[in-house]
Design an enzyme around this catalytic site. Structure first.
Site, mmCIF file in Angstrom:
data_model
loop_
_atom_site.group_PDB
_atom_site.id
_atom_site.type_symbol
_atom_site.label_atom_id
_atom_site.label_comp_id
_atom_site.label_asym_id
_atom_site.label_seq_id
_atom_site.Cartn_x
_atom_site.Cartn_y
_atom_site.Cartn_z
ATOM 1 N N TYR A 58 0.807 -1.220 0.000
ATOM 2 C CA TYR A 58 0.000 0.000 0.000
ATOM 3 C C TYR A 58 0.839 1.269 0.000
ATOM 4 C CZ TYR A 58 -4.247 -2.659 0.162
ATOM 5 O OH TYR A 58 -5.277 -3.518 -0.189
ATOM 6 N N HIS A 111 -15.175 1.203 -1.264
ATOM 7 C CA HIS A 111 -14.047 0.320 -0.956
ATOM 8 C C HIS A 111 -12.923 1.029 -0.205
ATOM 9 C CE1 HIS A 111 -15.351 -2.554 -4.431
ATOM 10 N NE2 HIS A 111 -16.045 -2.742 -3.317
#
Length: 240
Positions: A58, A111
């Site tokens: 990430y 999301h």
């Protein structure tokens, strides 16, 4: 086609909206990232057992946001949001911030968002643009190892489902842009809109999807071309 005064619009966008901006997928031709399936670095189990790996994945995705810009499709949707006389809601499956950078305000990230993190200990959600590590303390509670990307991982419930469902119960025009039609519950939104009496169901995609049969109108082509064209048409219709 004539429209009722001030029809209610709901828009669902997916990866195809941002693809032309060059948002990296971080998947190789074999579907893997550094030898891992994305599902292996995007789950609560991965964060529990391999948090360093999850953070590295990430961190790369977060950093990549600095290399891309909104495209004409993002900008046209913001124009529609600003000029539409009826109610308007934009739901996105994308975790990038390109809609916000284009000026979007009536937007739900079902999301989650790459530019946010949350603490699994104190539940605070924070804007976050830099790298995140296991040893990074939570600015709110001071705990280490508790901050995670504010992303809906595999096996987790998408955000804002109740609000989305309410909007789909009264929608007049449902527009789906750049989605694969295979990820639920989003893949079921067109059917729900139709069951609740939506007058128009419009799909924009380069090719047909598994849910194309649920739509009454199809625009095949890149989002940067087809979205501005549709927005021009819709605004012209309500202005006539």
């Amino acid at each position: 086609m004539s429209l009722m005064p001030h029809p209610r619009i709901v828009i669902l966008t997916g990866a195809g909206l941002s693809a032309e901006s060059g948002v990296p997928t971080f998947r190789g031709v074999d579907g893997l990232w550094e030898g891992y399936r994305v599902e292996e670095v995007a789950s609560p189990e991965a964060f529990k057992h391999r948090p360093e790996l999850v953070h590295r994945f990430y961190n790369l995705r977060r950093a990549a946001l600095k290399t891309v810009m909104p495209n004409a499709a993002h900008e046209s949707l913001v124009r529609l949001e600003r000029e539409w006389p009826g109610s308007f809601l934009h739901i996105t499956q994308n975790v990038d911030d390109l809609n916000e950078r284009a000026g979007a305000r009536k937007l739900l990230h079902m999301h989650g968002q790459l530019a946010k993190v949350r603490c699994v200990w104190c539940r605070v959600v924070l804007d976050w643009r830099e790298d995140l590590f296991v040893e990074t303390p939570c600015p709110e509670c001071g705990k280490t190892g508790k901050l995670r990307p504010d992303i809906v991982w595999f096996g987790e419930m998408p955000y804002h489902i109740d609000e989305i469902t309410r909007a789909l119960e009264t929608v007049d025009i449902f527009i789906c842009i750049g989605t694969s039609g295979v990820v639920y519950p989003a893949a079921g939104f067109a059917r729900l809109a139709a069951e609740n009496g939506a007058q128009r169901l419009i799909e924009i995609n380069p090719e047909s999807t598994e849910i194309s049969s649920h739509f009454t109108e199809h625009r095949q082509g890149p989002a940067s071309v087809e979205v501005p064209r549709l927005v021009d048409e819709l605004l012209a219709e309500v202005g006539s």
